[in-house]
Every structure is written in C-alpha cells, then in structure tokens.
Scaffold this active site. Structure first.
Site, PDB file in Angstrom:
ATOM      1  N   ASN A 115       6.905  33.983  63.635  1.00  0.00           N
ATOM      2  CA  ASN A 115       7.466  33.092  62.603  1.00  0.00           C
ATOM      3  C   ASN A 115       8.171  33.845  61.463  1.00  0.00           C
ATOM      4  O   ASN A 115       8.309  33.349  60.347  1.00  0.00           O
ATOM      5  CB  ASN A 115       6.412  32.095  62.101  1.00  0.00           C
ATOM      6  N   HIS A 118       6.244  36.567  56.152  1.00  0.00           N
ATOM      7  CA  HIS A 118       4.951  36.319  55.515  1.00  0.00           C
ATOM      8  C   HIS A 118       5.196  36.127  54.028  1.00  0.00           C
ATOM      9  O   HIS A 118       5.990  36.861  53.426  1.00  0.00           O
ATOM     10  CB  HIS A 118       4.003  37.511  55.705  1.00  0.00           C
TER      11      HIS A 118
HETATM   12  P1  DAT Z   1       0.991  31.819  57.120  1.00  0.00           P
HETATM   13  O1  DAT Z   1       1.731  33.000  57.697  1.00  0.00           O
HETATM   14  O2  DAT Z   1       1.854  30.576  57.094  1.00  0.00           O
HETATM   15  O3  DAT Z   1       0.351  32.115  55.791  1.00  0.00           O
HETATM   16  P2  DAT Z   1      -1.682  31.977  58.264  1.00  0.00           P
HETATM   17  O4  DAT Z   1      -2.067  32.798  57.079  1.00  0.00           O
HETATM   18  O5  DAT Z   1      -2.536  30.804  58.607  1.00  0.00           O
HETATM   19  O6  DAT Z   1      -0.178  31.465  58.148  1.00  0.00           O
HETATM   20  O7  DAT Z   1      -1.637  32.911  59.565  1.00  0.00           O
HETATM   21  C1  DAT Z   1      -1.097  34.223  59.473  1.00  0.00           C
HETATM   22  C2  DAT Z   1      -0.260  34.467  60.697  1.00  0.00           C
HETATM   23  O8  DAT Z   1      -1.080  34.469  61.861  1.00  0.00           O
HETATM   24  C3  DAT Z   1       0.813  33.406  60.981  1.00  0.00           C
HETATM   25  O9  DAT Z   1       1.984  33.613  60.234  1.00  0.00           O
HETATM   26  C4  DAT Z   1       1.030  33.582  62.452  1.00  0.00           C
HETATM   27  C5  DAT Z   1      -0.369  33.922  62.948  1.00  0.00           C
HETATM   28  N1  DAT Z   1      -1.058  32.698  63.396  1.00  0.00           N
HETATM   29  C6  DAT Z   1      -1.668  31.768  62.627  1.00  0.00           C
HETATM   30  N2  DAT Z   1      -2.182  30.775  63.364  1.00  0.00           N
HETATM   31  C7  DAT Z   1      -1.874  31.081  64.646  1.00  0.00           C
HETATM   32  C8  DAT Z   1      -2.102  30.455  65.890  1.00  0.00           C
HETATM   33  N3  DAT Z   1      -2.759  29.308  65.972  1.00  0.00           N
HETATM   34  N4  DAT Z   1      -1.606  31.054  67.016  1.00  0.00           N
HETATM   35  C9  DAT Z   1      -0.943  32.230  66.938  1.00  0.00           C
HETATM   36  N5  DAT Z   1      -0.689  32.878  65.785  1.00  0.00           N
HETATM   37  C10 DAT Z   1      -1.144  32.314  64.671  1.00  0.00           C
HETATM   38 MG    MG Z   2      -1.239  33.336  55.266  1.00  0.00          MG
END
Ligand code: DAT
Ligand code: MG
Length: 152
Positions: A115, A118
């Site tokens: 994605n 960060h």
């Molecule tokens: P963000 O990057 O929006 O803060 P997060 O902190 O919940 O999201 O998660 C960190 C990263 O981990 C995210 O950018 C991509 C990965 N990630 C999160 N949930 C995931 C999932 N269900 N499957 C695969 N990768 C995931």
């Molecule tokens: Mg995060």
C-alpha cells in the site's frame, strides 16, 4: 485551535520500486505541508521490528518485516497544523480497495500488503517513529515564502 505538528511519512519499498517517490512528495507539497527531513535508506531487520512492534504476532507480521526490509524506502518528516491526521487522510485507508479516490492508496494501490506509504497514526506514534528514524540534527527549521498564503 490548530496545533503545529510533525509526522513521519515513509515511501515503502513498493512505492520506490514503482517510481512513485516524486508524486507522493508532490501531493504533500501541493497540500501546503513542509518537508523538514528526508532520506533514502535500507531498513535493517532491527529497525523494522522496532517500527512495526505493535503488529508482532499478527498473521501478516513476518511478511511485513520481510517486505519493509526488501529494498530502500524514503523516510520523511512533514510539518504543518494538524499534519498527523491530515497526512493519514491524504494516504487513505489501509486496504487500498477501501481507500477513497483522491487518496494515495485510493489512486495508486490495489493490495493491503503493497500500500505504498506509511504515515504515523497519532501524536505518540509520530514522536516514536521520528525518533526511530531520525536524529535531532537531521531536522531542518526554515520558512517558506508561501506560508503567509496558507495560514491565517
Ligand atoms: P496503516 O499502514 O494504515 O497504519 P496498520 O498500521 O494497521 O496500517 O498496518 C501496518 C501495515 O501492515 C499496513 O500498511 C500493511 C500491513 N497490513 C496490515 N493489515 C494487513 C493485512 N490484513 N494483511 C496484510 N498486510 C497487512
Ligand atoms: Mg499503522
């Protein structure tokens, strides 16, 4: 009242590989945010574990550590009023399929594990992440000529 804040923004390995560094920086500049620190770097396993410690034990954790250390990232600090929440809005939802058009993930990504960017999710995370990636001497303090046009 608005609060002048700093946030940590990172172009992840997929964003660098896809040559999206410039367009991500452009979006922040065009919004009116100020870049105060930036570097291209390879994240070590030790730094990855410290940065993503909150996700330890989750099913995607091992893959996330492997991915974030796989090739260089661009680490940045951006400054502005309410910048932490603003940058999260510019980035969009974690799952790019849910991220609204106009957001970075909504426009440029299709998969949660890739994605592109960060961004810190709170004042506490911003302080912690800035401290993990940068030394105080790496931050620049300066004025931009257009600051008068952005704020009352
Ligand atoms: P963000 O990057 O929006 O803060 P997060 O902190 O919940 O999201 O998660 C960190 C990263 O981990 C995210 O950018 C991509 C990965 N990630 C999160 N949930 C995931 C999932 N269900 N499957 C695969 N990768 C995931
Ligand atoms: Mg995060």
């Amino acid at each position: 009242m608005n609060i002048r804040e700093r946030t940590f923004l990172m172009v992840k390995p997929d964003g660098v590989q896809r040559a999206l560094i410039g367009s991500i920086i452009s979006r922040m500049e065009q919004k009116g945010l100020k870049l105060v620190a930036m570097k291209l770097m390879q994240i070590t396993p030790d730094l990855a574990v410290r940065h993503y410690g909150e996700h330890k034990g989750k099913p995607f954790y091992e893959g996330l550590i492997e991915f974030i250390t796989s090739s260089p990232v661009v680490a940045m600090i951006w400054e502005g009023d309410d910048v932490i929440e603003m940058v999260r809005t510019l980035i969009g939802a974690t799952d790019p399929r849910e991220a609204v058009p106009g957001s970075i993930r909504g426009d440029l990504a299709v998969f949660t594990g890739k994605n592109i960017v960060h961004g810190s999710d709170s004042l506490a995370s911003a302080k912690r992440e800035i401290g993990l990636f940068f030394g105080e001497e790496e931050l620049c303090s300066y004025r931009l000529p257009h600051e008068e046009s952005l704020y009352e």
